[in-house]
Design a protein around this motif. Structure first.
Motif, PDB file in Angstrom:
ATOM      1  N   LEU A 228      55.919  56.215  53.774  1.00  0.00           N
ATOM      2  CA  LEU A 228      54.623  55.562  53.572  1.00  0.00           C
ATOM      3  C   LEU A 228      54.725  54.052  53.697  1.00  0.00           C
ATOM      4  O   LEU A 228      53.736  53.385  53.982  1.00  0.00           O
ATOM      5  CB  LEU A 228      54.062  55.930  52.200  1.00  0.00           C
TER       6      LEU A 228
ATOM      7  N   LEU B  20      50.611  51.365  54.537  1.00  0.00           N
ATOM      8  CA  LEU B  20      50.110  52.718  54.299  1.00  0.00           C
ATOM      9  C   LEU B  20      49.275  53.212  55.464  1.00  0.00           C
ATOM     10  O   LEU B  20      49.484  54.317  55.978  1.00  0.00           O
ATOM     11  CB  LEU B  20      49.287  52.742  53.004  1.00  0.00           C
TER      12      LEU B  20
ATOM     13  N   ALA C 128      51.390  53.892  58.415  1.00  0.00           N
ATOM     14  CA  ALA C 128      52.073  55.188  58.301  1.00  0.00           C
ATOM     15  C   ALA C 128      51.140  56.329  58.676  1.00  0.00           C
ATOM     16  O   ALA C 128      51.527  57.270  59.385  1.00  0.00           O
ATOM     17  CB  ALA C 128      52.596  55.371  56.877  1.00  0.00           C
TER      18      ALA C 128
ATOM     19  N   ALA D 134      50.708  60.987  50.849  1.00  0.00           N
ATOM     20  CA  ALA D 134      49.652  60.014  51.131  1.00  0.00           C
ATOM     21  C   ALA D 134      48.271  60.538  50.752  1.00  0.00           C
ATOM     22  O   ALA D 134      47.357  59.738  50.499  1.00  0.00           O
ATOM     23  CB  ALA D 134      49.672  59.644  52.610  1.00  0.00           C
TER      24      ALA D 134
END
Length: 394
Positions: A239, A207, A210, A154
């Protein structure tokens, strides 16, 4: 009057505005240096001290960054920010100090201020980028290897988003300080950002969900959770989605944003588990025995380690039983230990009831029949009348 055949001489080409500015800057600077030499020397000395101090901070930051084991800690993050201090920023600071102290002429002072504004905004943008990314890394300290790998994946996207946002703001600030009307630019960036956000709404929501899971840690890999009607163990936090192994065996894949919108129960973070049991005894149980059952069960519960007795008592008159309710806590985070302890308590209660002749009730129906004379024939033996005590002889 006769006309002349000679052609007119073209006028001399004018100097470009850029050349005029350079010439003016040189002239003003030379006159300023000649007339303010003492003030300039003092300003240069002060600026040199400031630059040396900034260089010292930069070297100190480089020293803090050498300890890679503390990566993600605040000392490492601060050191990395100090190490990103640029030399052109130091030069711009020095020029601004000398210009302000030595009373530079307007054009020289304006040029120094122009360079200082650009250098300062860019340097602050670099520091802000390092600190924001460092904050993200700081939240990942202590994460498992798999979670750290997910955060590393990420980080590429986070680094790109942070870089674009920080330097876009820096560009707008620079243009605004230079007198450029940035209203249209800001509006265009806002509309473009909204369009991109709407187009990738699902991706960005998952995203950031996450990242919220990885940083806020409502649950971690290997922990047992429950949401809606699903109970299972977390296997992977990705993700885009989280994979959960259900207690019935199948793997459940759910998007991160959808998962965080639900009420979650984390079973691995309980410091105790409360056991609540209801049981019934037969209506033939005497009141004296009914009164003794709570204290009897309390001794059984307290005889087992990590158990705290709360309450036990008669709760209701059932259709075919006298209903009791038992509540006690087992202080353990290990579900296997909790399950085993609860099993032992239940077995101990059953043994004690069997030893004392206390019968558990179960759904029954009693049929009463009558003799020819109408007398009821009881389906169970009537309790014997108590024997009279013998009178002692005189």
């Amino acid at each position: 009057m006769p006309q002349s055949n000679s052609t007119a001489t073209p006028p001399a080409a004018d100097k470009t505005p850029y050349a005029d500015k350079v010439e003016r800057l040189w002239t003003d600077s030379y006159g300023w240096v000649v007339s303010h030499s003492t003030q300039i020397l003092i300003g240069v000395a002060i600026a040199a001290v400031i630059v040396l101090a900034l260089l010292g901070l930069k070297r100190f930051g480089i020293h803090l960054c050498r300890d890679r084991e503390n990566r993600g800690h605040w000392a490492f993050i601060l050191g990395r920010a100090l190490a990103r201090t640029r030399l052109w920023f130091m030069v711009a600071v020095a020029l601004q100090l000398v210009s302000a102290y030595a009373d530079a002429p307007g054009f020289v002072s304006g040029t120094a201020s122009f360079l200082f504004t650009i250098a300062s905004v860019l340097q602050v943008a670099i520091w802000a980028r390092v600190l924001i990314l460092g904050l993200v890394e700081h939240r990942s300290v202590g994460a498992s290897a798999e979670d750290a790998a997910a955060i590393g994946s990420a980080m590429n996207i986070i680094r790109l988003l942070v870089t674009v946002a920080v330097f876009a703001i820096a560009t707008i600030v620079i243009l605004d300080n230079l007198g450029v009307n940035v209203t249209g630019l800001v509006a265009g960036l806002g509309i473009g950002g909204i369009a991109i956000g709407l187009a990738a709404q699902g991706i960005f929501s998952d995203l950031f969900a996450a990242l919220s899971i990885l940083f806020d840690k409502p649950f971690q890999r290997g922990e047992g959770i429950r949401f809606d009607q699903t109970t299972g163990t977390v296997e992977t936090i990705g993700l885009k989605s989280t994979r959960i192994r259900s207690t019935t065996g199948e793997q459940i894949v759910i998007s991160n944003a959808n998962l965080l919108n639900k009420e979650l129960r984390n079973f691995d973070r309980l410091d105790h588990r409360r056991m609540i049991h209801r049981f019934g005894v037969t209506y033939q149980t005497t009141p004296e025995v009914l009164e003794a059952i709570p204290s009897m069960i309390k001794k059984i519960v307290l005889a087992h380690p990590k158990c705290t007795f709360l309450r036990c008592g008669m709760a209701a008159y059932g259709a075919s039983s006298l209903d009791f309710e038992l509540q006690y806590d087992i202080h353990s985070e290990d579900f296997e230990e909790v399950f085993t302890t609860n099993h032992r308590v239940m077995i101990a209660i059953l043994k004690r009831f069997n030893d004392d002749g206390i019968e558990f009730a179960y759904p029954t129906q009693t049929t009463f029949t009558a003799a020819p004379d109408g007398t009821l024939v009881m389906p169970y033996a009537e309790p014997a009348a108590p024997k009279a005590k013998a009178t002692p002889a005189a």
